[in-house]
Write a protein that holds these residues in place. Structure first.
Motif, mmCIF file in Angstrom:
data_model
loop_
_atom_site.group_PDB
_atom_site.id
_atom_site.type_symbol
_atom_site.label_atom_id
_atom_site.label_comp_id
_atom_site.label_asym_id
_atom_site.label_seq_id
_atom_site.Cartn_x
_atom_site.Cartn_y
_atom_site.Cartn_z
ATOM 1 N N TYR A 36 0.845 -1.188 0.000
ATOM 2 C CA TYR A 36 0.000 0.000 0.000
ATOM 3 C C TYR A 36 0.879 1.236 0.000
ATOM 4 O O TYR A 36 2.054 1.214 0.315
ATOM 5 C CB TYR A 36 -0.936 0.010 1.202
ATOM 6 N N TYR A 37 0.218 2.359 -0.373
ATOM 7 C CA TYR A 37 0.865 3.659 -0.353
ATOM 8 C C TYR A 37 0.944 4.133 1.086
ATOM 9 O O TYR A 37 -0.044 4.068 1.833
ATOM 10 C CB TYR A 37 0.046 4.625 -1.209
ATOM 11 N N CYS A 38 2.112 4.646 1.494
ATOM 12 C CA CYS A 38 2.294 5.001 2.900
ATOM 13 C C CYS A 38 3.016 6.331 3.021
ATOM 14 O O CYS A 38 4.111 6.420 3.578
ATOM 15 C CB CYS A 38 3.066 3.900 3.627
ATOM 16 N N GLU A 39 2.419 7.398 2.488
ATOM 17 C CA GLU A 39 2.988 8.735 2.610
ATOM 18 C C GLU A 39 1.892 9.764 2.870
ATOM 19 O O GLU A 39 1.897 10.867 2.319
ATOM 20 C CB GLU A 39 3.789 9.094 1.353
ATOM 21 N N GLU A 40 0.952 9.401 3.722
ATOM 22 C CA GLU A 40 -0.121 10.331 4.064
ATOM 23 C C GLU A 40 0.349 11.292 5.147
ATOM 24 O O GLU A 40 1.064 10.902 6.071
ATOM 25 C CB GLU A 40 -1.333 9.547 4.576
ATOM 26 N N PRO A 41 -0.059 12.579 5.091
ATOM 27 C CA PRO A 41 0.305 13.520 6.162
ATOM 28 C C PRO A 41 -0.408 13.140 7.465
ATOM 29 O O PRO A 41 -1.603 12.866 7.474
ATOM 30 C CB PRO A 41 -0.163 14.874 5.624
ATOM 31 N N LYS A 92 2.773 3.851 11.135
ATOM 32 C CA LYS A 92 4.017 3.657 10.408
ATOM 33 C C LYS A 92 4.462 5.007 9.858
ATOM 34 O O LYS A 92 3.736 5.645 9.094
ATOM 35 C CB LYS A 92 3.818 2.651 9.274
ATOM 36 N N VAL A 93 5.647 5.461 10.251
ATOM 37 C CA VAL A 93 6.181 6.758 9.842
ATOM 38 C C VAL A 93 7.269 6.517 8.812
ATOM 39 O O VAL A 93 8.214 5.756 9.050
ATOM 40 C CB VAL A 93 6.728 7.537 11.054
ATOM 41 N N THR A 94 7.153 7.207 7.659
ATOM 42 C CA THR A 94 8.098 6.976 6.558
ATOM 43 C C THR A 94 8.875 8.209 6.149
ATOM 44 O O THR A 94 9.892 8.080 5.472
ATOM 45 C CB THR A 94 7.338 6.458 5.329
ATOM 46 N N ILE A 146 9.600 3.587 10.785
ATOM 47 C CA ILE A 146 9.437 3.268 12.198
ATOM 48 C C ILE A 146 7.948 3.169 12.505
ATOM 49 O O ILE A 146 7.106 3.795 11.852
ATOM 50 C CB ILE A 146 10.106 4.325 13.102
ATOM 51 N N ARG A 147 7.614 2.357 13.497
ATOM 52 C CA ARG A 147 6.239 2.207 13.971
ATOM 53 C C ARG A 147 6.179 2.763 15.384
ATOM 54 O O ARG A 147 6.843 2.253 16.280
ATOM 55 C CB ARG A 147 5.808 0.742 13.945
ATOM 56 N N CYS A 177 1.328 6.059 7.509
ATOM 57 C CA CYS A 177 0.034 5.427 7.311
ATOM 58 C C CYS A 177 -0.247 4.503 8.485
ATOM 59 O O CYS A 177 0.611 4.263 9.333
ATOM 60 C CB CYS A 177 0.015 4.631 5.996
ATOM 61 N N THR A 178 -1.458 4.019 8.517
ATOM 62 C CA THR A 178 -1.819 3.000 9.509
ATOM 63 C C THR A 178 -1.343 1.642 9.014
ATOM 64 O O THR A 178 -1.031 1.458 7.839
ATOM 65 C CB THR A 178 -3.338 2.964 9.712
ATOM 66 N N TYR A 179 -1.294 0.682 9.888
ATOM 67 C CA TYR A 179 -0.911 -0.668 9.504
ATOM 68 C C TYR A 179 -1.609 -1.641 10.438
ATOM 69 O O TYR A 179 -2.010 -1.294 11.559
ATOM 70 C CB TYR A 179 0.609 -0.847 9.546
#
Length: 1299
Positions: free
Chosen positions: A27-32, A88-90, A148-149, A175-177
């Protein structure tokens, strides 16, 4: 078997890659994540004003003051975010405060699940510093190299705007996970029960994340009745995987083969684990670090009976009883072969059985840790009441340092107070009461408390007793008296003492504490560190709250070649004892690379230890070095050296002999490849035993080369020809056959030959197949492998275009690299080599005629080492460069100048990541290229073939012209100097003399004789200015070599003295044995090393070489003794000021035995004495007026070293192949002799010509008998036959005299 292993590894690697790719592309994981947060999600350490409150710190917002700013007096500011859930922080992005001059130029990140225990964001095991902004509005975004989570995120500004202050707006992306969590309380477990009685698997994948509250506990366990089992457990904060697939092996997980990974995993932070198994091939990954290994045993399947347990090993039939200590903490996203175990447990699936209390939310941990950052300035002062009851202190600590003050408190006693100190002393706990002498007492308890684990101490002062308890061991007590019975106010100083004390007393007899505290109780009351920090109830300095910053610097182990890693709080050290290597990371071999090098030291034939690839992966090994007049042979033995009688063999059932050599096949390949010539003799005598079939040439006997390839030639260096040596030499007994044995005669014949084609050597196996007939017999003997020369030492290339270069594959230099080469040039500057990465690079260049630069960049800025030569380097002479970089330090040395050293900071990246090709002699931009010659380029023990690569490269020629490129030019370290019509040898820096530096300089000493030599730079010690200020012995070195002959003992041979009364000495003890003595610390006795117990005062010449680098000491005596020692830590020998040969006076020497021996002096002969680059004996013999030399007593030149010089000192700086080029004097002699010979030949030819002419004329004047003169009347008759014969006779006579 090898094919199946390869398939297993390929499938396992493919499985791992596919798993990673699929998980990364879900999934896409770059949401503010910050934009929608409420105001109470923002916290800070301080704020400059209400308009700069933390909730205004949202990206691109202009509310309030346009961002957040800390108070100007806040020296440790931070801004904290509560993301409301574990996300989840990217990535992260920052801006400065809008419309201001406030921004953050550098910052760090910390993250936490509870908001109390924080973990710094690391990359390459280093706390990472992010680059911030350079103005108020530009957005600077960083994608995290590893996501990092976390729920809580804290940003720590390190540096603000140079024109204003600190100001910040930010955004976090992620994003959430999916998270399935189970909490285990140390008495619970989850059991996954199979549908059948047992399950047998060829492939297994187990993945999970865990957070532990303790250092011990079982995470996964399964076993079968036939002996298979798998166990994953925490042991002392490290993860151990025990796996057994062999049914025949009895179950014993305590003794089973195991793999350990990770460290300090009981830090209350999340850690990821993945186990992938295919057959016997296993990948074991902890926090991204993967180990690949192969399970022992014969089976490929793992058979587990009934169930797989998680969190503990319950005892069957006894609920609540466990075989091992259970896991206490949280496990997240536990998957076994695609089954989500925790998700099934939450949905109460029947396959999952719960033992004890398992909850599905992760409970927090109330303990808060603090870190004492500095051993000299960190402290925490807490008030305490000391009364009639007692004073008690209980705490937990962890550290790597062996020394440090845990706490100090003043107790009131009549008439004077006393101090109670608890400190670490050599990794043990020391409790002491200090005051007047009669009240001084000490207690020791605990063992190895500086191991990085949490340790609990409990100190109770009650009535007249003081007790100390460590880790629930039996307490130790001591009594005291006179303590006050009234309630008193006192202050306890934890970790150290304030630098400036006013009004209070804190005693710190040693260094302060560096490490972590938690669970601190004073008088049974817990200390709230958060309250201490926020309300300033106490005084503290250099303390980090909410985080334990301990780091295991020995994971991974960065010590090379089996070096043992040891560490303190700030750095790690490598113990290289017994490895055969030295240096900060055990990178450099202490042994020579070839037998050729031992000839340079004057050693005779014998068994020596060599390291064929230097700093490369091959270990050192022993070989036999045979020194002859013109060559140095490296001889390798095997296990079949005697003649072997062969009978009864046939081609279908041949006699087979397999050879096992004294060194490994890798060493053999390296030796043969690097040697100029190798050979192996095959002695084969036969009687009616053929090598080849008479009719069709089918081989009846054969041998296998080093790669196992069948070979059928039996002599010479021409592979593929089925011939023996007699055929190549043309002397076979029967020329109808190519081998003597193929004549099939009933008589003994010989087909001995020498195999010299290097690519096939050595023999690995031989088969004899024609000795089964009547009277058939063969005798076989295979000689030793013998090699000489170094084919790479003069491997060179000439660069004559600035845009030209040679290119090679990318350097493998992530953690360490050493580069050595020779060059000569007339150019002003030029790049010798360069290798680039995205940001990283490494470069070696000549920047000016006398300057060499070694530059590298690990991504955080270039590091430049520069060496200035006192002479120009563009003098068209050969110069030597050696550059090294490892994770501890970097060095650069040019010729024999002192090396330049720089230490690597402890908090910086240590991986050098290169991607481009290696450019030699130029750069990728084709600018600033090198013009001149390069040779012997060696990197990490591998010598590059410059000559071969130059053959196909424009602008570069193979080889390098010049007289000094020949072999065996100048010996014993003499420097070859090019001249227009030849060369000369500069022996200035050697202990030898003569045209080729081979003449040994020796002198006879009497009991009162001595030579005192005062050293000057750069000979006083190979030390940089920074190294001289360092107290560590690892910063200095010396190389000492000399020969001697004596009948007298005891005797003092050589001493070296420093200005601070430290010394090293070489002497013969009363029994004649050699002793090397080092006095490095005046508070301790001299360290004495005795390599051998036999007497050297035997009237024979002996050669001694001593090589010390740092604490590593190598002593060599003749060719029979080679011993390695290690000096004690803590002192240095350097710089040496005076070297004395022979007798010394007592003076200020504290070593009584040395003084006694020194007064007796030395009676005998000393030869070729060298201390580093100083040659005291040579200076005394050749220049007695030298102000640096003082000769006392009688000293006469001697020839005791002449025989040794002729036999053992015929040394070379390179391979011995070829002949010596002629010096100018030699050339003049040859020219004179040639002229004389030419004159003699010319006169002889002239005389011979006159004689021939005379004889020829004499024949013409005498007519032969029977020949009459005829009249000139014409006649038509045919002339008679006789005159026709007479006409031919003069021709025959002329042949007799024709030359």
């Amino acid at each position: 078997m090898g094919f199946h292993n390869g398939i297993g590894i390929f499938l396992l690697t493919t499985l791992s890659i596919l798993t990673s790719v699929l998980s990364a592309s879900n999934y896409y994981c770059e949401e503010p994540l910050v934009t929608s947060l409420p105001s109470d999600s923002f916290q800070n350490s301080s704020k400059s004003s209400d308009r700069r409150s933390p909730h205004f710190a949202k990206l691109n917002k202009r509310d309030g003051g346009g961002g957040w700013s800390p108070n100007g007096e806040d020296h440790q500011p931070w801004l904290q975010l509560d993301l409301r859930d574990r996300l989840k922080v990217t990535a992260i992005a920052t801006q400065g405060c809008w419309g201001s001059s406030d921004w953050v130029t550098r910052y760090q990140l910390q993250y936490s699940d509870s908001g109390q225990t924080w973990r710094p964001y690391r990359q390459e095991n280093v706390v990472w510093t992010f680059a911030g902004n350079t103005d108020a509005d530009t957005l600077v975004q960083h994608k995290l190299p590893h996501s990092i989570r976390t729920r809580y995120l804290r940003l720590l500004p390190l540096e603000g705007s140079p024109r204003g202050g600190m100001g910040l707006r930010l955004e976090v992306y992620g994003c959430t996970y999916k998270s399935d969590v189970a909490d285990f309380d140390g008495r619970s477990a989850l059991l996954y029960r199979f549908n059948q009685k047992s399950t047998s698997t060829v492939k297994d994948v187990i993945s999970l994340r865990f957070r532990s509250h303790q250092a011990e506990g079982v995470l996964v366990h399964g076993e079968g009745q036939r002996g298979d089992f798998i166990t994953l457990e925490l042991q002392r904060g490290r993860l151990s995987l025990h796996l057994n697939l062999d049914d025949a092996t009895p179950q014993s997980s305590g003794r089973s083969p195991s793999v350990t990974s990770g460290s300090l995993l009981d830090d209350h932070h999340w850690h990821s684990v993945q186990i992938e198994r295919f057959n016997k091939h296993i990948n074991f990954s902890v926090d991204g670090h993967t180990q690949h290994f192969r399970s022992p045993g014969q089976e490929d399947t793992l058979e587990i009976d009934y169930e797989l347990s998680f969190g503990g090993i319950p005892l069957p039939g006894k609920p609540g009883t466990f075989l091992r200590e259970n896991f206490h903490g949280c496990i997240e996203n536990l998957n076994y072969n695609g089954v989500s175990v925790i998700d099934m447990a939450k949905r109460r699936k029947p396959q999952i059985y719960t033992v004890g209390n398992v909850t599905f939310s992760c409970s927090g941990y109330s303990s808060v840790a603090v870190t004492f950052l500095n051993s000299s300035s960190s402290f925490l002062a807490l008030p305490a009441d000391y009364g009639t009851e007692s004073l008690s202190v209980c705490l937990q600590f962890r550290t790597w340092n062996q020394e440090g003050l845990l706490f100090s408190v003043q107790l009131f006693r009549d008439p004077e107070p006393i101090n109670l100190l608890v400190q670490l002393r050599q990794a043990r706990l020391l409790l002491s009461l200090s005051g007047e002498p009669q009240h001084h007492a000490q207690l020791l308890n605990g063992q190895s408390l500086s191991d990085g684990q949490w340790h609990t101490i409990d100190i109770v002062v009650k009535s007249r007793k003081v007790s100390l308890t460590v880790d629930n061991q039996k307490p130790v007590t001591m009594e005291t008296s006179g303590l006050s019975n009234s309630v008193q106010k006192t202050t306890i100083y934890f970790g150290g003492c304030p630098l400036s004390q006013s009004g209070f007393v804190c005693e710190n007899p040693s260094r302060g504490f560096q490490g972590c505290f938690r669970l601190l109780f004073v008088n049974n009351h817990p200390v709230n560190f958060l309250q201490v920090q926020q309300e300033r109830l106490s005084n503290f300095s250099q303390i980090s709250f909410d985080v334990c910053s301990i780091q295991d610097r020995c994971l991974p182990n960065l010590c090379e070649h089996g070096g043992q890693c040891m560490q303190s709080w700030e750095q790690f050290y490598c113990d290289c004892s017994g490895t055969g290597y030295t240096g900060a990371t055990c990178h450099n071999s202490i042994y020579e690379r070839s037998c050729q090098a031992f000839r340079k030291t004057g050693s005779q034939s014998g068994v020596f230890t060599i390291d064929l690839d230097g700093s490369g992966p091959l270990e050192h090994t022993q070989v036999n070095c045979s020194v002859t007049e013109d060559k140095v042979w490296t001889v390798v033995e095997h296990d079949h050296t005697r003649p072997i009688d062969v009978r009864g063999s046939t081609p279908r059932s041949p006699f087979v002999l397999i050879f096992n050599y004294s060194i490994s096949q890798y060493h053999l390949r390296s030796l043969v490849t690097s040697s100029e010539h190798c050979q192996q003799e095959v002695i084969y005598r036969c009687r009616k035993s053929r090598l080849f079939d008479t009719w069709d040439g089918t081989p009846l006997s054969w041998w296998l080369d080093r790669d196992g390839v069948k070979r059928t030639y039996w002599g010479g260096f021409l592979p593929g020809l089925q011939q023996c040596s007699c055929s190549l030499d043309g002397d076979c007994r029967d020329m109808n056959y190519f081998c003597n044995c193929d004549a099939d005669q009933d008589a003994w014949v010989n087909d001995t030959g020498v195999l010299s084609y290097k690519d096939h050597l050595p023999l690995s196996e031989i088969a004899i197949g024609d000795t089964n007939r009547t009277s058939s017999q063969a005798v076989l003997q295979i000689g030793l492998l013998r090699c000489y020369g170094d084919r790479f030492f003069w491997n060179s290339a000439s660069f004559y275009q600035e845009s030209s270069y040679l290119h090679f594959p990318t350097l493998q230099a992530e953690l360490s690299v050493d580069i050595s080469l020779f060059f000569k040039t007339s150019a002003l500057s030029g790049v010798l080599l360069e290798n680039l990465g995205v940001r990283d690079f490494i470069r070696l260049e000549i920047s000016s005629p006398s300057t060499v630069n070694f530059t590298f960049d690990l991504g955080d800025g270039p590091v430049v080492l520069t060496t200035q030569s006192p002479v120009a380097l563009n003098d068209r002479q050969w110069h030597y460069i050696r550059a090294e970089r490892n994770v501890k330090e970097a060095s650069l040395q040019v010729d024999s100048l002192p090396p330049q050293l720089t230490e690597a900071p402890s908090q910086r990246p240590y991986h050098l990541q290169l991607r481009s090709q290696l450019f030699v002699g130029g750069t990728a931009s084709r600018q600033r290229g090198f013009l001149g010659c390069l040779r012997a380029l060696t990197i990490n023990g591998v010598t590059f073939d410059l000559s071969e690569r130059a053959k196909t490269t424009p602008g570069v020629n193979s080889g390098c012209p010049g007289h000094c490129s020949s072999n065996s030019v100048c010996h014993n370290g003499g420097r070859c100097v090019e001249e227009r019509s030849g060369y000369t040898c500069d022996c200035t820096l050697t202990a030898f003399d003569g045209p080729h530096c081979t003449t040994a300089l020796a002198a006879s000493f009497e009991s009162g004789s001595s030579v005192l030599y005062t050293l000057q730079e750069p000979f006083s010690g190979i030390l940089t200015e920074e190294a001289r200020q360092s107290p560590e012995v690892t910063e200095s070195q010396e190389e000492v070599s000399f020969g001697f002959l004596t009948h007298h003992a005891p005797a003092l041979l050589l001493t070296a003295h420093t200005l601070d009364q430290r010394h090293m000495a070489v002497m013969l003890a009363s029994n004649g044995s050699l002793q090397i003595r080092y006095l490095l610390n005046q508070e301790k006795a001299a360290e004495v090393f005795s390599p051998m117990s036999t007497s050297l005062a035997d009237g024979r010449f002996h050669w001694v070489k001593i090589n010390r680098k740092g604490r590593e000491l190598l002593v060599q005596i003749d060719s029979t003794i080679s011993q390695q020692y290690r000096l004690s830590r803590g002192s240095a020998l350097g710089p040496v000021r005076t070297v004395i040969l022979g007798r010394i006076q007592g003076g200020d020497i504290d070593d009584n035995e040395l003084v006694h021996t020194g007064m007796r002096g030395f009676i005998g002969c000393l030869s070729s004495v060298q201390y580093n680059q100083a040659t005291p004996l040579k200076a005394a013999l050749q220049n007695s007026q030298n102000p640096l030399v003082t000769v006392i007593g009688r000293l006469e030149a001697s020839g005791c070293g002449t025989m040794s010089s002729s036999n053992t000192h015929t040394q070379s700086d390179e391979s011995d192949s070829g002949q010596d080029p002629l010096t100018k004097a030699d050339q003049n002699d040859v020219a004179l002799i040639g002229g004389v010979v030419a004159a003699v030949v010319f006169i002889t030819l002239c005389a011979l010509a006159v004689i021939i002419h005379f004889l020829f004329r004499h024949r013409q004047t005498q007519a032969p008998p029977g020949v009459t003169r005829k009249t000139h009347c014409p006649s038509m008759e045919r002339p008679p036959y006789r005159p026709e014969l007479d006409l031919h006779k003069p021709q025959h006579d002329s042949k007799e005299y024709y030359i």
